[in-house]
Design an enzyme around this catalytic site. Structure first.
Site, PDB file in Angstrom:
ATOM      1  N   PHE A  78      22.834  37.878 -60.019  1.00 36.05           N
ATOM      2  CA  PHE A  78      23.566  38.635 -59.005  1.00 36.05           C
ATOM      3  C   PHE A  78      25.087  38.496 -59.217  1.00 36.05           C
ATOM      4  CE2 PHE A  78      25.167  37.614 -54.524  1.00 36.05           C
ATOM      5  CZ  PHE A  78      25.677  38.891 -54.314  1.00 36.05           C
TER       6      PHE A  78
ATOM      7  N   GLN B 271      27.809  30.363 -64.094  1.00 33.26           N
ATOM      8  CA  GLN B 271      27.032  30.824 -62.938  1.00 33.26           C
ATOM      9  C   GLN B 271      25.553  30.476 -63.062  1.00 33.26           C
ATOM     10  OE1 GLN B 271      29.004  32.445 -60.529  1.00 33.26           O
ATOM     11  NE2 GLN B 271      30.503  31.758 -62.031  1.00 33.26           N
TER      12      GLN B 271
ATOM     13  N   TYR C 293      18.550  20.940 -54.174  1.00 36.38           N
ATOM     14  CA  TYR C 293      19.495  21.939 -54.717  1.00 36.38           C
ATOM     15  C   TYR C 293      20.955  21.555 -54.467  1.00 36.38           C
ATOM     16  CZ  TYR C 293      22.242  26.262 -54.943  1.00 36.38           C
ATOM     17  OH  TYR C 293      23.235  27.191 -55.179  1.00 36.38           O
TER      18      TYR C 293
ATOM     19  N   SER D 145      28.539  25.010 -54.560  1.00 40.26           N
ATOM     20  CA  SER D 145      27.889  25.559 -53.363  1.00 40.26           C
ATOM     21  C   SER D 145      28.362  24.880 -52.079  1.00 40.26           C
ATOM     22  CB  SER D 145      26.373  25.383 -53.495  1.00 40.26           C
ATOM     23  OG  SER D 145      25.746  25.693 -52.275  1.00 40.26           O
TER      24      SER D 145
ATOM     25  N   SER E 101      18.628  28.413 -54.623  1.00 42.05           N
ATOM     26  CA  SER E 101      17.647  28.361 -53.542  1.00 42.05           C
ATOM     27  C   SER E 101      17.243  26.932 -53.175  1.00 42.05           C
ATOM     28  CB  SER E 101      16.387  29.185 -53.861  1.00 42.05           C
ATOM     29  OG  SER E 101      15.289  28.765 -53.104  1.00 42.05           O
TER      30      SER E 101
HETATM   31  N1  LIG Z   1      24.514  33.542 -53.938  1.00 41.55           N
HETATM   32  C1  LIG Z   1      25.066  32.589 -53.198  1.00 41.55           C
HETATM   33  O1  LIG Z   1      25.267  32.730 -51.988  1.00 41.55           O
HETATM   34  C2  LIG Z   1      25.499  31.278 -53.833  1.00 41.55           C
HETATM   35  C3  LIG Z   1      26.044  30.282 -52.998  1.00 41.55           C
HETATM   36  C4  LIG Z   1      26.450  29.097 -53.572  1.00 41.55           C
HETATM   37  C5  LIG Z   1      26.367  28.910 -54.938  1.00 41.55           C
HETATM   38  N2  LIG Z   1      25.810  29.866 -55.715  1.00 41.55           N
HETATM   39  C6  LIG Z   1      25.733  29.622 -57.170  1.00 41.55           C
HETATM   40  O2  LIG Z   1      26.203  30.773 -57.836  1.00 41.55           O
HETATM   41  C7  LIG Z   1      25.535  30.917 -59.089  1.00 41.55           C
HETATM   42  C8  LIG Z   1      24.973  32.320 -59.227  1.00 41.55           C
HETATM   43  O3  LIG Z   1      24.016  32.510 -58.180  1.00 41.55           O
HETATM   44  P1  LIG Z   1      23.355  33.920 -57.882  1.00 41.55           P
HETATM   45  O4  LIG Z   1      23.300  34.067 -56.416  1.00 41.55           O
HETATM   46  O5  LIG Z   1      23.996  34.960 -58.710  1.00 41.55           O
HETATM   47  O6  LIG Z   1      21.865  33.652 -58.357  1.00 41.55           O
HETATM   48  P2  LIG Z   1      20.985  34.379 -59.466  1.00 41.55           P
HETATM   49  O7  LIG Z   1      19.655  33.722 -59.423  1.00 41.55           O
HETATM   50  O8  LIG Z   1      21.031  35.850 -59.291  1.00 41.55           O
HETATM   51  O9  LIG Z   1      21.752  33.998 -60.808  1.00 41.55           O
HETATM   52  C9  LIG Z   1      21.501  32.815 -61.544  1.00 41.55           C
HETATM   53  C10 LIG Z   1      21.326  33.220 -63.005  1.00 41.55           C
HETATM   54  O10 LIG Z   1      21.123  32.037 -63.788  1.00 41.55           O
HETATM   55  C11 LIG Z   1      20.045  32.274 -64.686  1.00 41.55           C
HETATM   56  N3  LIG Z   1      19.422  30.991 -65.037  1.00 41.55           N
HETATM   57  C12 LIG Z   1      18.720  30.158 -64.224  1.00 41.55           C
HETATM   58  N4  LIG Z   1      18.285  29.099 -64.912  1.00 41.55           N
HETATM   59  C13 LIG Z   1      18.728  29.262 -66.191  1.00 41.55           C
HETATM   60  C14 LIG Z   1      18.579  28.512 -67.379  1.00 41.55           C
HETATM   61  N5  LIG Z   1      17.885  27.363 -67.402  1.00 41.55           N
HETATM   62  N6  LIG Z   1      19.144  28.978 -68.514  1.00 41.55           N
HETATM   63  C15 LIG Z   1      19.844  30.145 -68.501  1.00 41.55           C
HETATM   64  N7  LIG Z   1      20.009  30.917 -67.415  1.00 41.55           N
HETATM   65  C16 LIG Z   1      19.462  30.470 -66.264  1.00 41.55           C
HETATM   66  C17 LIG Z   1      19.099  33.187 -63.936  1.00 41.55           C
HETATM   67  O11 LIG Z   1      18.208  33.892 -64.758  1.00 41.55           O
HETATM   68  C18 LIG Z   1      20.103  34.100 -63.233  1.00 41.55           C
HETATM   69  O12 LIG Z   1      20.456  35.207 -64.034  1.00 41.55           O
HETATM   70  C19 LIG Z   1      24.491  29.802 -59.135  1.00 41.55           C
HETATM   71  O13 LIG Z   1      25.034  28.732 -59.888  1.00 41.55           O
HETATM   72  C20 LIG Z   1      24.329  29.386 -57.687  1.00 41.55           C
HETATM   73  O14 LIG Z   1      23.944  28.042 -57.565  1.00 41.55           O
HETATM   74  C21 LIG Z   1      25.377  31.052 -55.205  1.00 41.55           C
END
Ligand SMILES: NC(=O)c1ccc[n+]([C@@H]2O[C@H](COP(=O)([O-])OP(=O)(O)OC[C@H]3O[C@@H](n4cnc5c(N)ncnc54)[C@H](O)[C@@H]3O)[C@@H](O)[C@H]2O)c1
Length: 336
Positions: free
Chosen positions: A29, A92, A160, A136, A97
């Site tokens: 995302f 990223q 997490y 996060s 989750s």
């Molecule tokens: N969306 C939110 O509100 C939020 C809040 C706090 C932190 N975050 C952090 O932001 C980042 C992006 O989150 P998002 O919401 O876009 O989630 P998302 O799940 O859409 O994106 C995470 C991406 O990482 C990839 N991924 C996961 N494990 C992997 C691995 N072992 N090797 C390679 N790729 C891998 C997934 O395929 C995915 O494309 C994450 O690090 C998440 O912890 C997001």
């Protein structure tokens, strides 16, 4: 097979020495929105993803304009090869989750902690200039005291957030010990187009929208009065790009909140979405979920002072844009 793949990647790097930005989790995302922004600015982007939660469709328009590699963060050798020739890394990639980490802590630990360590080692060896890390807000846990300030202690209450905090500590230690410039951005409830709406681990906003569009009754866990500092994804993109190029004295080794600095309850959010979608059913209320943070509200002064971050898209405008996007995707009429 993996060895051949790494050799091929090294060969491509030799030919393509202009790639400067590496985005991990590029098909996710937030990663895909960062990709849009960098490509639009004319930058050269390499992306890595294992497509566990990310989707190739998120990169549909850009697939042939970036250097995309299917790499797992747990594969140290492949990650190191991906870092070679890079100036900047936007990290990223992670298994997000809280509920997923409660159910299966080991798998998310391996991607989120081991994966982050591999990335840092790769970046250090490749002499990357700066790594910006997706941290996060869940790090703050349920301690008292709002708004959350970066000076507060961390109190992760589930695997997490503990993993994301471990990532922050590694980021800071690599700055202190090796001089690798790292910046941690604690995202607060990012929402917007392309967030996965249909998994048991989806964020609340995307889930509500999809369920309302499909005429299903959304479930709110708890009484719905818990508040979130919901932040439209463009604001997170802006924060990353500013933090990447801010003066090192102001940002290196530091942690910053990235949010809007406003609190909206789930009940309020539900009503606004229902209005935009013409949905007239009440939510069902379920039991609170283990590990969920009750409230979030950020102080965003530090990011404003250090790199001029100011949210550009407010909550209601963000909701409208998000609903419009899902409506187009699902072929549903909305009132936006
Ligand atoms: N969306 C939110 O509100 C939020 C809040 C706090 C932190 N975050 C952090 O932001 C980042 C992006 O989150 P998002 O919401 O876009 O989630 P998302 O799940 O859409 O994106 C995470 C991406 O990482 C990839 N991924 C996961 N494990 C992997 C691995 N072992 N090797 C390679 N790729 C891998 C997934 O395929 C995915 O494309 C994450 O690090 C998440 O912890 C997001």
């Amino acid at each position: 097979m993996r060895g051949r793949f790494v050799d091929k990647l090294k060969g491509e790097q030799a030919e393509n020495s202009v790639a400067h930005y590496l985005i991990t989790g590029v098909a996710g995302f937030i990663g895909s929105h960062l990709t849009d922004a960098l490509v639009e600015r004319g930058e050269t982007v390499r992306g890595l993803d294992n497509f566990s939660t990310g989707r190739i469709e998120n990169l549909a328009a850009l697939r042939h304009r970036i250097d995309l590699h299917e790499i797992d963060l747990r594969d140290a050798r492949a990650v190191a090869a991906a870092c070679e020739g890079m100036d900047y890394v936007l990290h990223q990639g992670a298994l997000p989750s809280v509920p997923r980490s409660v159910k299966d802590p080991r798998t998310s630990h391996e991607s989120n902690v081991d994966g982050t360590f591999n990335l840092l080692e790769g970046a250090r060896m490749a002499k990357v200039k700066r790594v910006v890390y997706a941290a996060s807000s869940s790090a703050y846990g349920n301690q008292p005291g709002f708004p959350r300030r970066e000076t507060m202690c961390v109190e992760p209450i589930a695997p997490y957030p503990a993993q994301k905090v471990m990532g922050e500590l590694y980021m800071q230690s690599f700055w202190r010990v090796y001089g690798l410039e790292t910046v941690c951005l604690r995202y607060f409830n990012i929402f917007g187009p392309r967030q996965v709406p249909d998994s048991p681990y989806s964020g609340v906003m995307a889930k509500f929208i999809l369920q309302m569009m499909q005429g299903e009754q959304p479930i709110i866990f708890g009484d719905g009065e818990q508040g979130r500092d919901f932040t439209y994804v463009d604001n997170a993109v802006q924060a990353n790009l500013l933090a990447m190029h801010a003066d090192a004295e102001k940002v290196a080794g530091r942690v910053f909140n990235v949010a809007c600095g406003e609190r909206h309850t789930l009940n309020q959010t539900y009503r606004l979405l229902a209005g935009l979608l013409g949905f007239d059913r009440e939510p069902e209320y379920g039991p609170e979920r283990a590990g969920d943070v009750q409230n979030s509200l950020a102080d965003i002064t530090a990011a404003a002072e250090a790199f001029g971050y100011r949210p550009q898209v407010g909550f209601e405008e963000g909701l409208r844009r998000t609903v419009e996007w899902y409506a187009k995707e699902q072929g549903v009429r909305s009132r936006v």
